[in-house]
Write a protein that holds these residues in place. Structure first.
Motif, short mmCIF file in Angstrom:
data_model
loop_
_atom_site.label_atom_id
_atom_site.label_comp_id
_atom_site.label_asym_id
_atom_site.label_seq_id
_atom_site.Cartn_x
_atom_site.Cartn_y
_atom_site.Cartn_z
N GLY A 131 0.72 -1.21 0.07
CA GLY A 131 0.02 0.01 0.02
C GLY A 131 0.78 1.33 0.22
O GLY A 131 0.33 2.28 -0.15
N ASP A 173 -2.02 4.11 -0.44
CA ASP A 173 -3.54 3.61 -0.98
C ASP A 173 -4.46 3.33 0.17
O ASP A 173 -4.37 2.59 0.90
N THR A 174 -5.33 4.37 0.42
CA THR A 174 -6.33 4.24 1.53
C THR A 174 -7.85 3.60 0.94
O THR A 174 -7.79 3.78 -0.55
N LYS A 176 -10.48 5.26 0.68
CA LYS A 176 -11.15 6.24 0.10
C LYS A 176 -10.42 6.92 -1.12
O LYS A 176 -10.86 7.51 -1.95
N GLY A 177 -9.06 6.56 -1.35
CA GLY A 177 -8.41 6.92 -2.57
C GLY A 177 -6.91 7.17 -2.21
O GLY A 177 -6.36 6.75 -1.29
N LEU A 178 -6.07 7.43 -3.48
CA LEU A 178 -4.64 7.62 -3.01
C LEU A 178 -4.54 9.00 -2.47
O LEU A 178 -4.97 9.98 -2.63
N ALA A 197 -2.19 9.30 -10.88
CA ALA A 197 -3.23 8.62 -11.44
C ALA A 197 -3.17 7.67 -12.33
O ALA A 197 -3.81 6.56 -12.54
N PHE A 200 -1.81 4.09 -11.33
CA PHE A 200 -2.77 3.36 -10.65
C PHE A 200 -4.08 3.48 -11.15
O PHE A 200 -5.13 4.14 -10.67
N GLY A 202 -7.74 3.19 -12.43
CA GLY A 202 -8.98 2.65 -12.02
C GLY A 202 -9.13 3.15 -10.43
O GLY A 202 -10.10 2.89 -9.88
N LYS A 203 -7.92 3.76 -10.02
CA LYS A 203 -7.71 4.17 -8.55
C LYS A 203 -8.15 5.86 -8.51
O LYS A 203 -7.40 6.56 -9.27
N GLN A 204 -9.11 6.36 -7.69
CA GLN A 204 -9.25 7.68 -7.42
C GLN A 204 -7.94 8.40 -6.61
O GLN A 204 -7.71 7.82 -5.61
N VAL A 205 -7.63 9.66 -6.98
CA VAL A 205 -6.59 10.12 -6.36
C VAL A 205 -7.50 11.15 -5.30
O VAL A 205 -8.05 11.92 -5.75
#
Length: 270
Positions: A131, A173-174, A176-178, A197, A200, A202-205
Motif C-alpha cells: 500500500g 493507498d487508502t 477512500k483513494g490515493l 493517477a 494506478f 482505476g483508483k481515485q486520487v
C-alpha cells in the motif's frame, strides 16, 4: 492513515518553524518519516509532539535539497535501524543561481557514503511496503523547469539544468483513494497528480500534501496553476512550505475549502 507535520515554515504555539518540511505518517502498522527538514529542529518538535522517531520503520527523502535532507544524520543517530529511501538519481550535486554564483542547495556532502548501509536507491515505481509506493516523475522536458527556476546539477564536465529525476512522490493507498505526498512538486503539482493517477489506473486520487513551489510566481501564474489543479478533480489539498503565503491566499480564493494550509503540528487523517 494519519499524518502530522513536524516541520514547516509556519509555526504553531510552542513548536518552532523553519524553511523546510518534515511529515510523520502512520499507515496501518507502519510508521514513515518523509524528509527531515533543514536542521535538527524536526527532532525537537517530534519530541514535543510525542512522536517516537526511534520507532519509525521507513525514512523517505522527497528530493535532494538541503531543506528536506539536512536533518538526515540526526535521524540516523536517533533511529538505528530504519532504511532511508531516495531516488536512484539522488546525488550531492544540486545548485541554484540567484546572483553571479551558483550556490549548493543539496543534501549534506558525504552523507550518502557515510550512511550507505542505511540508504536505499529506488528506481521506477518502487513498492516500499504493502500500500506504500514511491513514484518518480514521468513527464518529459523537466529540464525546462530547472532552467526557469535556475536550478542546476553539477555533472562530470560541467553543469546541466535540473530535471528533477531525484524527486519522488510518496503514495498511500487508502480505502477512500490515493494520498500523495510530494514535498515541493518541482515537476508541477498537476503533473504529479496525473502521474500518480496513470500509475494506478482505476483508483481515485483523493489528496495531495506538500509544497507547490509558488512563492516566486506571479499572481497570474498562481491562478493558472489553480485552474490546472481544478481540472484534476482532486478533493483535498494541503499545501505549505515553498507554496508561500501570498500564493496560498490566491489558491484559497480559487479552490475554496478544498485547499488547506500546512503548519507545524497539523494533523491530517484520511
Amino acid at each position: 492513515m494519519k499524518a502530522t507535520v513536524i516541520v514547516d515554515n509556519i509555526k504553531n504555539s510552542d513548536l518552532r518553524s523553519e524553511w523546510g518540511l518534515c511529515v510523520y505518517i502512520e499507515y496501518e502498522d507502519k510508521r514513515v518519516l518523509l524528509d527531515a527538514g533543514s536542521s535538527g529542529l524536526f527532532a525537537e518538535n517530534a519530541e514535543k509532539l510525542n512522536i517516537p522517531l526511534e520507532m519509525v520503520d521507513y525514512g523517505v527523502l522527497s528530493h535532494a535539497h538541503y531543506d528536506h535532507g539536512n536533518g538526515m544524520e540526526q535521524f540516523f543517530r536517533l533511529n538505528p535501524t530504519a532504511k532511508f529511501y531516495v531516488r536512484s538519481a539522488c546525488r550531492e550535486n544540486c545548485y541554484s543561481q540567484k546572483t553571479y554564483y551558483r550556490k549548493y542547495i543539496g543534501i549534506p556532502k558525504g552523507i550518502l557514503k557515510k550512511y550507505k548501509e542505511r540508504i536505499v536507491y529506488a528506481s521506477g515505481d518502487y513498492k516500499m511496503a504493502e500500500g506504500i509506493t514511491l513514484v518518480p516523475h514521468k513527464g518529459e522536458n523537466l529540464e525546462a523547469i530547472g532552467r526557469r527556476e535556475k536550478m542546476y546539477l553539477k555533472v562530470k564536465g560541467g553543469w546541466k539544468w535540473d530535471n528533477f529525476a531525484h524527486e519522488q512522490s510518496l503514495v498511500f493507498d487508502t480505502p477512500k483513494g490515493l494520498v500523495i505526498f510530494n514535498s515541493c512538486c518541482h515537476g508541477g503539482a498537476a503533473n504529479v497528480i496525473r502521474e500518480v493517477a496513470e500509475t494506478f489506473p482505476g483508483k481515485q486520487v483523493l489528496a495531495i500534501i506538500g509544497g507547490f513551489h509558488l512563492y516566486n510566481k506571479t499572481d497570474e501564474e498562481v491562478r493558472a496553476f489553480a485552474t490546472k489543479i481544478k481540472e484534476t478533480g482532486i478533493k483535498h489539498i494541503y499545501t505549505g512550505h515553498c507554496t508561500g503565503e501570498k500564493a496560498f491566499g490566491i489558491l484559497k480564493e480559487e479552490l475554496g475549502e478544498s485547499v488547506q494550509q500546512l503548519h507545524v503540528g497539523l494533523e491530517m487523517e484520511f
